[in-house]
Design a protein around this motif. Sequence first.
Motif, PDB file in Angstrom:
ATOM      1  N   VAL A  81       0.803  -1.229   0.000  1.00 51.13           N
ATOM      2  CA  VAL A  81       0.000   0.000   0.000  1.00 51.13           C
ATOM      3  C   VAL A  81       0.838   1.282   0.000  1.00 51.13           C
ATOM      4  CG1 VAL A  81      -1.958  -1.154   1.091  1.00 51.13           C
ATOM      5  CG2 VAL A  81      -0.373   0.133   2.536  1.00 51.13           C
ATOM      6  N   TYR A  82       2.127   1.177   0.310  1.00 48.06           N
ATOM      7  CA  TYR A  82       2.977   2.373   0.312  1.00 48.06           C
ATOM      8  C   TYR A  82       4.029   2.280  -0.780  1.00 48.06           C
ATOM      9  CZ  TYR A  82       1.420   4.481   4.724  1.00 48.06           C
ATOM     10  OH  TYR A  82       0.692   5.107   5.699  1.00 48.06           O
ATOM     11  N   SER A  83       4.226   3.369  -1.513  1.00 49.15           N
ATOM     12  CA  SER A  83       5.298   3.405  -2.517  1.00 49.15           C
ATOM     13  C   SER A  83       6.666   3.433  -1.821  1.00 49.15           C
ATOM     14  CB  SER A  83       5.137   4.630  -3.421  1.00 49.15           C
ATOM     15  OG  SER A  83       5.096   5.814  -2.634  1.00 49.15           O
ATOM     16  N   HIS A  84       6.726   4.025  -0.626  1.00 50.71           N
ATOM     17  CA  HIS A  84       7.976   4.075   0.131  1.00 50.71           C
ATOM     18  C   HIS A  84       7.687   3.537   1.536  1.00 50.71           C
ATOM     19  CE1 HIS A  84       8.584   6.849  -3.192  1.00 50.71           C
ATOM     20  NE2 HIS A  84       9.859   6.605  -3.063  1.00 50.71           N
ATOM     21  N   PRO A  85       7.668   2.189   1.638  1.00 50.89           N
ATOM     22  CA  PRO A  85       7.200   1.574   2.899  1.00 50.89           C
ATOM     23  C   PRO A  85       8.186   1.726   4.048  1.00 50.89           C
ATOM     24  CG  PRO A  85       7.934  -0.103   1.345  1.00 50.89           C
ATOM     25  CD  PRO A  85       8.008   1.196   0.621  1.00 50.89           C
ATOM     26  N   TRP A  86       7.619   1.630   5.261  1.00 47.59           N
ATOM     27  CA  TRP A  86       8.449   1.508   6.454  1.00 47.59           C
ATOM     28  C   TRP A  86       9.141   0.141   6.432  1.00 47.59           C
ATOM     29  CZ3 TRP A  86       6.490   3.243  11.917  1.00 47.59           C
ATOM     30  CH2 TRP A  86       6.394   4.638  11.956  1.00 47.59           C
ATOM     31  N   TYR A 116       8.839  13.968   1.522  1.00 52.44           N
ATOM     32  CA  TYR A 116       8.749  12.559   1.136  1.00 52.44           C
ATOM     33  C   TYR A 116       9.634  12.248  -0.065  1.00 52.44           C
ATOM     34  CZ  TYR A 116       4.354  12.118   3.813  1.00 52.44           C
ATOM     35  OH  TYR A 116       3.404  12.084   4.785  1.00 52.44           O
ATOM     36  N   ALA A 117      10.213  11.032  -0.089  1.00 53.47           N
ATOM     37  CA  ALA A 117      10.799  10.509  -1.311  1.00 53.47           C
ATOM     38  C   ALA A 117       9.657  10.242  -2.286  1.00 53.47           C
ATOM     39  CB  ALA A 117      11.553   9.226  -1.019  1.00 53.47           C
ATOM     40  N   ALA A 118       9.902  10.479  -3.570  1.00 52.78           N
ATOM     41  CA  ALA A 118       8.869  10.232  -4.584  1.00 52.78           C
ATOM     42  C   ALA A 118       9.542   9.605  -5.800  1.00 52.78           C
ATOM     43  CB  ALA A 118       8.179  11.540  -4.947  1.00 52.78           C
ATOM     44  N   SER A 119       8.739   9.066  -6.726  1.00 48.21           N
ATOM     45  CA  SER A 119       9.343   8.395  -7.892  1.00 48.21           C
ATOM     46  C   SER A 119      10.202   9.378  -8.680  1.00 48.21           C
ATOM     47  CB  SER A 119       8.263   7.767  -8.770  1.00 48.21           C
ATOM     48  OG  SER A 119       7.244   8.702  -8.994  1.00 48.21           O
ATOM     49  N   ALA A 120       9.769  10.639  -8.756  1.00 51.88           N
ATOM     50  CA  ALA A 120      10.600  11.661  -9.402  1.00 51.88           C
ATOM     51  C   ALA A 120      10.990  12.696  -8.353  1.00 51.88           C
ATOM     52  CB  ALA A 120       9.829  12.316 -10.550  1.00 51.88           C
ATOM     53  N   GLY A 121      12.116  12.486  -7.708  1.00 49.94           N
ATOM     54  CA  GLY A 121      12.611  13.474  -6.741  1.00 49.94           C
ATOM     55  C   GLY A 121      11.908  13.403  -5.403  1.00 49.94           C
TER      56      GLY A 121
END
Length: 158
Positions: free
Chosen positions: A29-34, A137-142
């Motif tokens: 569910v998270y793009s940048h999981p714990w 937040y970290a994101a797919s682009a930057g």
Amino acid sequence: MNAVLEPVVEMLPMSARDIDDILRIEYRVYSHPWSRANFTDSIDSGYSCWVCRVGGELIGYFVLMLAVDEAHLLTIGVIEKRQGLGFGARLLRHAMEVARLGGAATLLLEVRPSNERALALYRHFGFRQIGVRRGYYAASAGREDALVLARALEEIRA
Ligand SMILES: CC(C)(COP(=O)(O)OP(=O)(O)OC[C@H]1O[C@@H](n2cnc3c(N)ncnc32)[C@H](O)[C@@H]1OP(=O)(O)O)[C@@H](O)C(=O)NCCC(=O)NCCS
């Protein structure tokens, strides 16, 4: 007449034994999981960590950090197949109640501006934006900003 038995919904303190199930959800569910360490450290640090079980199955969780007069919701998640059915609302209501009983006057959280479902949920519960953390937040682009939302806890209704 057929009796329809509703599965039991339970809100329980998170234990280390729950972390495998939580990570299976978290990574979906998270793009940048714990990481596992994030959850282990949260439990070891005494944060208020909870899971929701439906018919015994772990379907959601949250981690709440309680400070003197405010609480911070660090993460909340619901398994994909159960999203949109009110379990996020149940978890959030429980987090608000735990925070209030812990003495917090305010509950704070961060959310990505792109996370429409979470934003809708928080707004429904009366959270208001009080700030923006640039590039949080970290994101797919930057990087992506975080909206900082807050909600007073003197009365909790849903
Ligand atoms: C965000 C998340 C925890 C919400 O959980 P959920 O179980 O899907 O949430 P709910 O079903 O309780 O509520 C969400 C929806 O119901 C609405 N809602 C909730 N309670 C409501 C009520 N009583 N009346 C009207 N609408 C309500 C919300 O506005 C939202 O609308 P939508 O489903 O049409 O988009 C879940 O979607 C999730 O795990 N997402 C991935 C992880 C994530 O983004 N976490 C939050 C990070 S800040």
